[in-house]
Design a protein around this motif. Structure first.
Motif, mmCIF file in Angstrom:
data_model
loop_
_atom_site.group_PDB
_atom_site.id
_atom_site.type_symbol
_atom_site.label_atom_id
_atom_site.label_comp_id
_atom_site.label_asym_id
_atom_site.label_seq_id
_atom_site.Cartn_x
_atom_site.Cartn_y
_atom_site.Cartn_z
ATOM 1 N N VAL A 178 0.910 -1.177 0.047
ATOM 2 C CA VAL A 178 -0.029 -0.057 0.098
ATOM 3 C C VAL A 178 1.042 1.135 -0.082
ATOM 4 C CG1 VAL A 178 -1.761 1.251 1.362
ATOM 5 C CG2 VAL A 178 -1.658 -1.225 1.298
ATOM 6 N N PHE A 179 0.673 2.166 -0.871
ATOM 7 C CA PHE A 179 1.647 3.098 -1.146
ATOM 8 C C PHE A 179 0.563 4.460 -1.266
ATOM 9 C CE2 PHE A 179 5.318 0.972 -1.869
ATOM 10 C CZ PHE A 179 4.724 -0.299 -2.529
ATOM 11 N N LEU A 180 1.089 5.834 -1.027
ATOM 12 C CA LEU A 180 0.515 6.924 -1.137
ATOM 13 C C LEU A 180 1.512 7.750 -2.164
ATOM 14 C CD1 LEU A 180 -1.678 9.103 -0.544
ATOM 15 C CD2 LEU A 180 0.197 9.938 1.237
ATOM 16 N N MET A 181 0.465 7.901 -3.251
ATOM 17 C CA MET A 181 1.549 8.807 -4.100
ATOM 18 C C MET A 181 0.859 10.252 -4.278
ATOM 19 S SD MET A 181 1.877 8.087 -8.392
ATOM 20 C CE MET A 181 2.528 9.007 -9.315
ATOM 21 N N ARG A 232 6.057 11.611 -5.783
ATOM 22 C CA ARG A 232 6.767 10.658 -4.781
ATOM 23 C C ARG A 232 5.923 9.527 -4.479
ATOM 24 N NH1 ARG A 232 8.571 14.643 -0.718
ATOM 25 N NH2 ARG A 232 6.347 14.868 0.237
ATOM 26 N N ILE A 233 6.213 8.459 -4.274
ATOM 27 C CA ILE A 233 5.623 7.617 -3.745
ATOM 28 C C ILE A 233 6.027 6.899 -2.297
ATOM 29 C CG2 ILE A 233 4.793 5.038 -3.946
ATOM 30 C CD1 ILE A 233 5.528 5.218 -6.959
ATOM 31 N N ILE A 234 5.005 7.053 -1.402
ATOM 32 C CA ILE A 234 5.442 6.975 -0.085
ATOM 33 C C ILE A 234 4.821 5.519 0.541
ATOM 34 C CG2 ILE A 234 5.296 7.699 2.543
ATOM 35 C CD1 ILE A 234 4.805 10.745 1.155
ATOM 36 N N PRO A 235 5.619 4.524 0.788
ATOM 37 C CA PRO A 235 4.879 3.147 1.410
ATOM 38 C C PRO A 235 4.272 3.535 2.811
ATOM 39 C CG PRO A 235 7.569 3.083 0.971
ATOM 40 C CD PRO A 235 7.166 4.429 0.782
ATOM 41 N N TYR A 236 3.194 2.905 2.763
ATOM 42 C CA TYR A 236 2.194 2.822 3.975
ATOM 43 C C TYR A 236 3.062 2.980 5.268
ATOM 44 C CZ TYR A 236 -1.467 2.063 7.279
ATOM 45 O OH TYR A 236 -2.265 1.986 8.498
ATOM 46 N N TYR A 272 6.111 11.476 7.825
ATOM 47 C CA TYR A 272 5.642 12.782 6.984
ATOM 48 C C TYR A 272 4.462 13.447 7.614
ATOM 49 C CZ TYR A 272 8.085 10.565 3.095
ATOM 50 O OH TYR A 272 9.283 10.041 2.500
ATOM 51 N N CYS A 273 4.574 14.590 7.507
ATOM 52 C CA CYS A 273 3.243 15.520 8.020
ATOM 53 C C CYS A 273 2.023 15.241 7.796
ATOM 54 C CB CYS A 273 3.830 16.907 7.826
ATOM 55 S SG CYS A 273 2.411 18.314 8.362
#
Length: 94
Positions: free
Chosen positions: A28-31, A35-39, A45-46
């Motif tokens: 699960v990632f947040l794009m 940039r792609i941030i792993p869950y 991150y803020c």
């Protein structure tokens, strides 16, 4: 929420294994903001601006430089060496 597949750019071939099969990365990632941030890393991150958090060793607390806000509450110990003199905002040290 649907499932999205992301395909790397031109350097895609560098990630191939010896048998020629491209490795699959699942999770699960947040794009955001290109940039792609792993869950698992979202806590770094803020939660408001999604910029990486910084750490201030003087006050033993994480903060967001972009928002100029602490991301950890002060404790209730009136003698705490970290919390008693901590400014209201990270860059308000006067």
């Amino acid at each position: 929420m649907g499932k999205n597949n992301f395909f790397p750019g031109p350097d895609h071939g560098r990630g191939r294994s010896r048998n020629g099969v491209t490795p699959v990365i699942e999770g699960v990632f947040l794009m955001t903001k290109d940039r792609i941030i792993p869950y698992e890393e979202l806590d770094d991150y803020c939660e408001f601006c999604l910029e990486p958090l910084s750490y201030d060793a003087t006050y033993d607390s994480a903060y967001c430089a972009g928002c100029n806000e602490w991301r950890e509450e002060t404790c209730t110990d009136p003698k705490c060496q970290f919390c008693t003199d901590r400014p209201k905002r990270p860059f308000d040290r006067g």
